[in-house]
Design a protein around this motif. Sequence first.
Motif, PDB file in Angstrom:
ATOM      1  N   GLY A   1       0.692  -1.123   0.040  1.00  0.00           N
ATOM      2  CA  GLY A   1      -0.052   0.089   0.088  1.00  0.00           C
ATOM      3  C   GLY A   1       0.651   1.200  -0.049  1.00  0.00           C
ATOM      4  N   ARG A   2       2.282   1.020   0.162  1.00  0.00           N
ATOM      5  CA  ARG A   2       2.921   2.284   0.222  1.00  0.00           C
ATOM      6  C   ARG A   2       3.860   2.425  -0.965  1.00  0.00           C
ATOM      7  N   VAL A   3       4.300   1.285  -1.610  1.00  0.00           N
ATOM      8  CA  VAL A   3       5.033   1.153  -2.649  1.00  0.00           C
ATOM      9  C   VAL A   3       4.293   0.284  -3.671  1.00  0.00           C
ATOM     10  N   ASP A   4       4.698   0.291  -4.988  1.00  0.00           N
ATOM     11  CA  ASP A   4       3.912  -0.515  -5.856  1.00  0.00           C
ATOM     12  C   ASP A   4       4.551  -1.947  -6.004  1.00  0.00           C
ATOM     13  N   GLY A   5       5.874  -1.846  -5.525  1.00  0.00           N
ATOM     14  CA  GLY A   5       6.733  -3.269  -5.632  1.00  0.00           C
ATOM     15  C   GLY A   5       8.060  -2.884  -5.273  1.00  0.00           C
ATOM     16  N   ILE A   6       8.776  -4.323  -5.397  1.00  0.00           N
ATOM     17  CA  ILE A   6      10.002  -4.131  -4.762  1.00  0.00           C
ATOM     18  C   ILE A   6      10.937  -4.721  -5.988  1.00  0.00           C
ATOM     19  N   SER A   7      12.337  -4.472  -5.658  1.00  0.00           N
ATOM     20  CA  SER A   7      13.060  -4.961  -6.788  1.00  0.00           C
ATOM     21  C   SER A   7      14.555  -5.470  -6.037  1.00  0.00           C
ATOM     22  N   VAL A   8      14.719  -6.644  -6.117  1.00  0.00           N
ATOM     23  CA  VAL A   8      15.582  -7.497  -5.185  1.00  0.00           C
ATOM     24  C   VAL A   8      16.695  -7.761  -6.038  1.00  0.00           C
ATOM     25  N   ASP A   9      17.726  -7.873  -5.291  1.00  0.00           N
ATOM     26  CA  ASP A   9      19.114  -8.627  -5.855  1.00  0.00           C
ATOM     27  C   ASP A   9      18.726 -10.129  -6.099  1.00  0.00           C
ATOM     28  N   LYS A  10      19.044 -10.710  -7.352  1.00  0.00           N
ATOM     29  CA  LYS A  10      18.832 -11.981  -7.955  1.00  0.00           C
ATOM     30  C   LYS A  10      19.180 -13.048  -6.727  1.00  0.00           C
ATOM     31  N   ARG A  11      20.009 -12.903  -5.924  1.00  0.00           N
ATOM     32  CA  ARG A  11      20.721 -13.838  -4.795  1.00  0.00           C
ATOM     33  C   ARG A  11      19.375 -14.070  -3.965  1.00  0.00           C
TER      34      ARG A  11
END
Length: 336
Positions: free
Chosen positions: A241-251
Amino acid sequence: MPRRPPLVIGHRGAPGYRPEHSRSSYALAFAMGVDAVEPDVVVSRDGVLVVRHENEISGTTDVADRPEFAGRRTTKTVDGVALTGWFTEDFTWDELSTLRCRERIPQVRPSSATFDGEQSVLRLRDVLDAVRDASLEFGREIGVVLEIKHATYFASIGWDVAALVDAELRDAGWAAGALPLTIESFESTVLFALQGRGIRAAYVYLLEDSGRPFDLFAAQGRAALTYRQTAAPAGLDALAGRVDGISVDKRMILAPDKLGRTSGPSRVVADAHDRGLRVFTWTCRPENRFLIGQFRGRGGPEAFGDFEAEWAVIRDAGVDGVFVDHPDLGVAFFRS
């Protein structure tokens, strides 16, 4: 229903083939069929948003070979790390525009290094305009995934990065939601500041495999959540609800053991999806140097390993977007 293929995002353009963030790197990414490109932005002495992965630029430009700038070599602490070199905030845009792009890892990408010295550094506005032009040229909508670098550091030397980004996006016609814009950062405070300014975009929180975000660490010390804690279910609950998504280190998806082997994707993508969050991952690269041990092959760090096997684990996790250095390989694999 069939799963939609993930967005293929040209990470700094097409840096597997051209020096990162150069005009030809972006042009090649457009031609290879990316859904979006990712410019990183830092700040010049006169407040211009410059497209560089870091504000220390000795590794990606010819600044160290320019005698007129020799006296600007210095040591600074950026996000708690001491760095020695040349920094964008010590140059005006007019000075930065005279610098030429260089391959950051020539020992791994010697072909890209043959383009060293040919192209000037770009501003954010240059990339925004190039994406708009390429969308018309190729007859498809191409997006921008804008990464904001070191906002807390720049605030400490007097720059409100959110205000600079807000002004640039409005002036360029990218602020009202008519064009596909995603804004991402490892610092949530700058994301929330831009949300508060009414910039219509998707907002994505970048998460490292280890450590803490510098903005929260600067404010809270060791009480600040680590990136790993943020990616756990309770941390994701707070992001929903605060952000639309996350972007994570592939590890964080591959979850390799001490021998560099994966037994399949972790729960992080599924956990985020359960909370309505999209998941991007970075960076899908084919060279042995960047693959986990299980998928490395012969030929040294610059040779391609079994990247398709590694990428299959990432694809099967159900990610919504992948950052790639070789857009042709990314498009061929993730859209097949």
